[in-house]
Design an enzyme around this catalytic site. Sequence first.
Site, PDB file in Angstrom:
ATOM      1  CB  CYS A 274      -0.909  -0.019   1.222  1.00 49.52           C
ATOM      2  SG  CYS A 274      -1.779   1.525   1.530  1.00 49.52           S
TER       3      CYS A 274
ATOM      4  CE1 TYR B 192      -5.303   2.395  -4.959  1.00 47.76           C
ATOM      5  CE2 TYR B 192      -3.749   4.221  -5.003  1.00 47.76           C
ATOM      6  CZ  TYR B 192      -4.072   2.932  -4.636  1.00 47.76           C
ATOM      7  OH  TYR B 192      -3.163   2.171  -3.946  1.00 47.76           O
TER       8      TYR B 192
END
Length: 313
Positions: free
Chosen positions: A49, A181
């Site tokens: 992440c 994203y």
Amino acid sequence: MTSQFPAETSATGAFVRQKYQFQGRFSRDGSTPFPAEAGRYRLYVSLACPWAHRAVIVRGLLGLEDTISMAVVDPVRDERGWALRDGPGHSSDGVCGFEFLSEAYLRTDPGYQGRYTVPCIWDTVTKQLVTNNYPDITLDFETQFVDFQGPGAPDLYPEALRPEIDALNAVIYTDVNDGVYKAGFAASQAPYEEAVTRLFARLDALEEHLSDRRYLVGGQLTEADIRLFTTLVRFDAVYVGHFKCNLRRLVDYPNLWGYARDLFQRPGFRETVNFDHIKRHYYMTHERLNPSGVVPLGPISDWDAPHDRARLP
């Protein structure tokens, strides 16, 4: 395998990141319920992440490893979410005993309905989550845990540069950190194209910005560099293909590519990068983007190639 594709999309198909519910702040002077103390708090991260990666880097650069313990989750999630179990680069939780990160969320708020995200920090004294609001975590490490930082720890958020750092962080977050994203999780063509266009316009601007300086702000390593690095290090390995951010690759930008290698080769960066976790997480947990779950072997990138950035002011 159950898909972990985020459900937050608008009526037009644009990706909308969820708000982070736990936003406790640490305090050097004890003015908040969570005073900066050694041995009290536990940081939960995924090495895959980028948001968690920031916290890993800053914790290490500031020498806070003995002050704030850390647990690494399995990069491959299933319907139960992030798991704490033994495996390459991750392990079971020997401190709090959580098997799944969801346990920390639900013990703090049994009615919690959001996603169980990393990074987050657990308070072993009050037995609750302090925060999963990733922008605050590194800032508090830098400003509230000063008394526990190691000898020679860098000032990553110098007071005189904070307005400039904050302004740059805001546009990099919108267009780059979250921009990949917005492109990857867009559910329709128009928001995808808008996100990709803004992403590469910002990368073009950063390429120019870094043409005559080694770092983003003030001639020194700062919070802004760390926030950009964690997206750049994943760019060619994941975002170009998996998120369709393929107008150009990082290696096509001479200054950005050299800048990313410069940071990677610094102590405190290389050892925090785990390309195995990064690729397995993205390619194996987003079924709608990669139904086969096949993880690509490439790309082959020489992160140790000379960068020639030391010549810049």
